[in-house]
Write an enzyme that holds these catalytic residues in place. Structure first.
Site, short mmCIF file in Angstrom:
data_model
loop_
_atom_site.label_atom_id
_atom_site.label_comp_id
_atom_site.label_asym_id
_atom_site.label_seq_id
_atom_site.Cartn_x
_atom_site.Cartn_y
_atom_site.Cartn_z
N LYS A 32 0.40 11.68 6.02
CA LYS A 32 0.68 10.44 7.04
C LYS A 32 1.26 9.21 6.15
CE LYS A 32 -2.39 7.66 7.52
NZ LYS A 32 -3.05 6.24 7.32
N LYS A 77 0.96 -1.27 -0.05
CA LYS A 77 0.06 0.03 0.01
C LYS A 77 0.75 1.31 0.01
CE LYS A 77 -3.43 2.86 0.87
NZ LYS A 77 -4.52 3.26 0.06
P1 NAP Z 1 -11.05 9.37 8.95
O1 NAP Z 1 -12.37 9.73 8.46
O2 NAP Z 1 -10.36 10.50 9.44
O3 NAP Z 1 -11.34 8.36 10.36
C1 NAP Z 1 -10.57 8.15 11.06
C2 NAP Z 1 -11.09 7.11 12.08
O4 NAP Z 1 -10.16 6.70 13.06
C3 NAP Z 1 -12.20 7.70 12.73
O5 NAP Z 1 -13.27 6.77 13.29
C4 NAP Z 1 -11.45 8.06 14.15
O6 NAP Z 1 -12.35 8.08 15.28
C5 NAP Z 1 -10.53 6.93 14.37
N1 NAP Z 1 -9.38 7.43 15.31
C6 NAP Z 1 -8.32 8.25 15.20
N2 NAP Z 1 -7.33 8.20 16.07
C7 NAP Z 1 -7.88 7.16 16.90
C8 NAP Z 1 -7.43 6.62 18.24
N3 NAP Z 1 -6.28 7.31 18.59
N4 NAP Z 1 -7.91 5.58 18.66
C9 NAP Z 1 -9.27 5.32 18.28
N5 NAP Z 1 -9.73 5.58 17.06
C10 NAP Z 1 -9.02 6.70 16.34
O7 NAP Z 1 -10.24 8.46 8.00
P2 NAP Z 1 -10.70 7.49 6.70
O8 NAP Z 1 -10.65 8.24 5.55
O9 NAP Z 1 -11.74 6.63 7.36
O10 NAP Z 1 -9.29 6.60 6.84
C11 NAP Z 1 -9.18 5.43 7.78
C12 NAP Z 1 -7.95 4.73 7.31
O11 NAP Z 1 -8.04 4.20 6.14
C13 NAP Z 1 -6.58 5.58 7.38
O12 NAP Z 1 -5.67 4.57 7.89
C14 NAP Z 1 -6.32 5.96 5.91
O13 NAP Z 1 -5.02 6.29 5.76
C15 NAP Z 1 -7.05 4.65 5.00
N6 NAP Z 1 -7.41 5.04 3.91
C16 NAP Z 1 -8.26 6.03 3.57
C17 NAP Z 1 -8.87 6.25 2.60
C18 NAP Z 1 -9.86 7.28 1.87
O14 NAP Z 1 -10.08 7.74 0.85
N7 NAP Z 1 -10.30 8.16 3.10
C19 NAP Z 1 -8.48 5.41 1.19
C20 NAP Z 1 -7.64 4.25 1.68
C21 NAP Z 1 -6.93 4.21 2.79
P3 NAP Z 1 -13.05 9.51 15.69
O15 NAP Z 1 -14.28 9.43 15.03
O16 NAP Z 1 -13.25 9.49 17.17
O17 NAP Z 1 -11.94 10.85 15.48
#
Ligand code: NAP
Length: 306
Positions: free
Chosen positions: A247, A179
């Site tokens: 990140k 990834k």
């Molecule tokens: P996001 O919308 O920012 O959501 C992040 C999630 O992580 C939220 O549920 C947040 O909880 C939780 N979180 C953050 N810090 C935490 C902690 N210390 N302990 C427990 N929970 C915690 O991110 P996302 O877009 O869904 O992405 C999630 C993952 O998938 C990331 O690693 C990202 O790199 C990967 N990803 C994202 C995409 C994309 O297009 N968005 C595509 C591929 C991969 P709260 O609600 O409490 O903040």
């Protein structure tokens, strides 16, 4: 396994704890429910719900009695906390369970976490994904997977509910390593496109016509196909937020350092993300890195519709 790598799609109901309901996780958990699985969700900030799923107050409570614990949280530290922190899922792990992690995190930390839970008879499958929020919503994610084949096969019905294809890259941690290699390319291809647009604009070239030329030649790429129209409309609402790409770039540079690999171009791109963050763009799409180049050049890239 069939051509998709997803195996047969026959349904059987699995008990799944889904931890992390961000942009991606909420849509993924929703698709698990829609496919008929018994899902219990947990999110750090309470109040997020998924229709048809149970809600648990802690990761440990969500994981109680589950066959699979699926995580999709922000970063390496978040995964560490959710698994091993206070009220972490570790307390509820029992022999035969599978942890699947769709967060994008450090490959070396993944290998360490997997080793820790292996002592309890629990398998760790790293399953980062690509496809952005639209792919998560439509159940068309592509999963990039590391782990034992038997565990991955058991997860087949869950992968099928959330994605259209999986690629097994090797043992646990190889999904995360791959990834990072993928996002390295996305960040650099986009940066090349953004620099080209900035220079072309400064030199008086019609950018819409430039985009048509790109589409007709070998310069064409999936990244430009996808991002070009957004950029020319100056729509920087987040599909993949700049903070998450930043990140991933930092994770990639860390992994490269651990492996004694030099990535000079990515180091420079990382500085651009650092400055774009200082400019207040971290919650916009990573395409907003273009605005920094525009500021330096004293131009603004525009398509016909912008
Ligand atoms: P996001 O919308 O920012 O959501 C992040 C999630 O992580 C939220 O549920 C947040 O909880 C939780 N979180 C953050 N810090 C935490 C902690 N210390 N302990 C427990 N929970 C915690 O991110 P996302 O877009 O869904 O992405 C999630 C993952 O998938 C990331 O690693 C990202 O790199 C990967 N990803 C994202 C995409 C994309 O297009 N968005 C595509 C591929 C991969 P709260 O609600 O409490 O903040």
């Amino acid at each position: 396994m069939d051509a998709t790598g997803l195996g047969t799609k026959e349904k059987f109901r699995m008990r799944v704890a889904f931890l992390g309901l961000g942009i991606m996780g909420e849509a993924m958990a929703t698709n698990l429910v829609k496919a008929g699985h018994e899902v219990t969700v947990w999110n750090r900030t309470p109040g997020k719900l998924v229709e048809g799923a149970g809600v648990a107050p802690t990761p440990a409570a969500a994981a109680q009695g589950a066959e699979v614990v699926w995580m999709c949280v922000a970063d390496t530290e978040a995964v560490h906390q959710v698994v091993f922190g206070m009220d972490g899922e570790e307390a509820s792990l029992t022999e035969g369970m599978i942890i699947a992690d769709s967060s994008t995190i450090s490959p070396s930390a993944t290998a360490r976490f997997a080793e820790q839970v292996k002592a309890r008879g629990v398998a760790w499958v790293d399953a980062p994904m690509t496809g952005s929020k639209i792919g998560a919503r439509e159940g068309t994610l592509v999963f990039i997977v590391g782990g034992e084949e038997a565990s991955i096969d058991r997860l087949g019905p869950l992968f099928a509910a959330m994605g259209k294809k999986i690629f097994r890259m090797g043992e646990t941690s190889k999904g995360q390593a791959t990834k990072l290699a993928m996002n390295l390319q996305i960040a650099m291809i986009f940066e090349g496109f953004a620099e080209a647009l900035t220079l072309a604009t400064k030199l008086g070239v019609d950018t819409q016509q430039l985009l048509s030329l790109i589409e007709a030649t070998m310069v064409r790429s999936g990244v430009v196909d996808y991002k070009g129209p957004f950029v020319l409309r100056r729509d920087f609402t987040p599909n993949f937020p700049l903070r998450l790409m930043h990140k991933d770039i930092k994770l990639t540079l860390e992994a490269a350092k651990e492996a004694r690999v030099k990535l000079p171009a990515l180091e420079t791109v990382e500085e651009i993300y650092e400055m774009a963050t200082e400019d207040g763009h971290k919650d916009l799409d990573y395409a907003a890195t273009l605005t920094l180049l525009e500021k330096w050049a004293g131009v603004q890239v525009k398509g016909k519709a912008a």
